[in-house]
Enzyme design. Sequence first.
Site, PDB file in Angstrom:
ATOM      1  N   MET A 197      -3.692 -12.743 -20.216  1.00  0.00           N
ATOM      2  CA  MET A 197      -3.287 -13.882 -21.042  1.00  0.00           C
ATOM      3  C   MET A 197      -3.409 -13.515 -22.513  1.00  0.00           C
ATOM      4  O   MET A 197      -2.492 -12.967 -23.093  1.00  0.00           O
ATOM      5  CB  MET A 197      -4.112 -15.111 -20.660  1.00  0.00           C
ATOM      6  CG  MET A 197      -3.759 -15.640 -19.276  1.00  0.00           C
ATOM      7  SD  MET A 197      -4.615 -17.156 -18.852  1.00  0.00           S
ATOM      8  CE  MET A 197      -6.116 -16.543 -18.134  1.00  0.00           C
ATOM      9  N   CYS A 198      -4.538 -13.823 -23.127  1.00  0.00           N
ATOM     10  CA  CYS A 198      -4.677 -13.680 -24.580  1.00  0.00           C
ATOM     11  C   CYS A 198      -4.674 -12.227 -25.042  1.00  0.00           C
ATOM     12  O   CYS A 198      -4.095 -11.909 -26.082  1.00  0.00           O
ATOM     13  CB  CYS A 198      -5.921 -14.412 -25.052  1.00  0.00           C
ATOM     14  SG  CYS A 198      -5.839 -16.185 -24.674  1.00  0.00           S
ATOM     15  N   VAL A 199      -5.304 -11.322 -24.294  1.00  0.00           N
ATOM     16  CA  VAL A 199      -5.292  -9.908 -24.672  1.00  0.00           C
ATOM     17  C   VAL A 199      -3.870  -9.371 -24.607  1.00  0.00           C
ATOM     18  O   VAL A 199      -3.378  -8.734 -25.550  1.00  0.00           O
ATOM     19  CB  VAL A 199      -6.252  -9.092 -23.785  1.00  0.00           C
ATOM     20  CG1 VAL A 199      -6.081  -7.600 -24.005  1.00  0.00           C
ATOM     21  CG2 VAL A 199      -7.699  -9.504 -24.049  1.00  0.00           C
TER      22      VAL A 199
ATOM     23  N   THR B 183      -1.570 -10.986 -27.390  1.00  0.00           N
ATOM     24  CA  THR B 183      -1.901 -10.492 -28.721  1.00  0.00           C
ATOM     25  C   THR B 183      -1.464  -9.040 -28.888  1.00  0.00           C
ATOM     26  O   THR B 183      -0.875  -8.670 -29.913  1.00  0.00           O
ATOM     27  CB  THR B 183      -3.413 -10.658 -28.980  1.00  0.00           C
ATOM     28  OG1 THR B 183      -3.739 -12.055 -28.861  1.00  0.00           O
ATOM     29  CG2 THR B 183      -3.808 -10.151 -30.351  1.00  0.00           C
TER      30      THR B 183
END
Length: 194
Positions: free
Chosen positions: A120-122, A125
């Site tokens: 998700m966030c890793v 980004t």
Amino acid sequence: MNDDVNPVEALLVVDVQSAFVRGDGAVPDAARLLDRTADLIARARRSGALVVHIQNDGAPGADDEPRTPGWELHHPILPGPTEVVMRKAEDDGFEGTSLANLLTDAGVRALAVCGMMSEMCVLATARTALALGFRVVMPHDAHATQNIPAAPGISDAVPAATVSRVAEWALGDEVEIVPRATDVTFTALPSPVR
């Protein structure tokens, strides 16, 4: 996988927050992740690289809802010209934040990404960092996620380690995946942070 890694000028520490590393909500092997991220932070600080702690602002009632115990960053912050906290409300640490400007103004061309959650966030980004032209290094042992539960009629449970590896694979051949956090080296920022 790349074993020969050129230094990076910045470290993005994504969502290493209490809700995800302590108690029932902790990712599998949270102690390993915390050891690896702490080492990366310490080495980045010593070298004069930029350390950006990205902190997710979860929705009301979420484990990482702002100003709740789960929202707190796990690692201590040393605020100053080379260490900042960047709050976000989306998976992508760049969306709706000044992260791109911060990195560009500091002269960062290469960065390492660690933290949670891998898929998700890793992933989001790192993908945007690549799209913006940054060189991105991702240490395999310094990002983590949860096991994915079985979905009847769709799939068996998927172990967190497999999910993390798939997230790396999804970034394609532009990202530099290295086996260990200790493979990442840092160099001082070329420009002072404003």
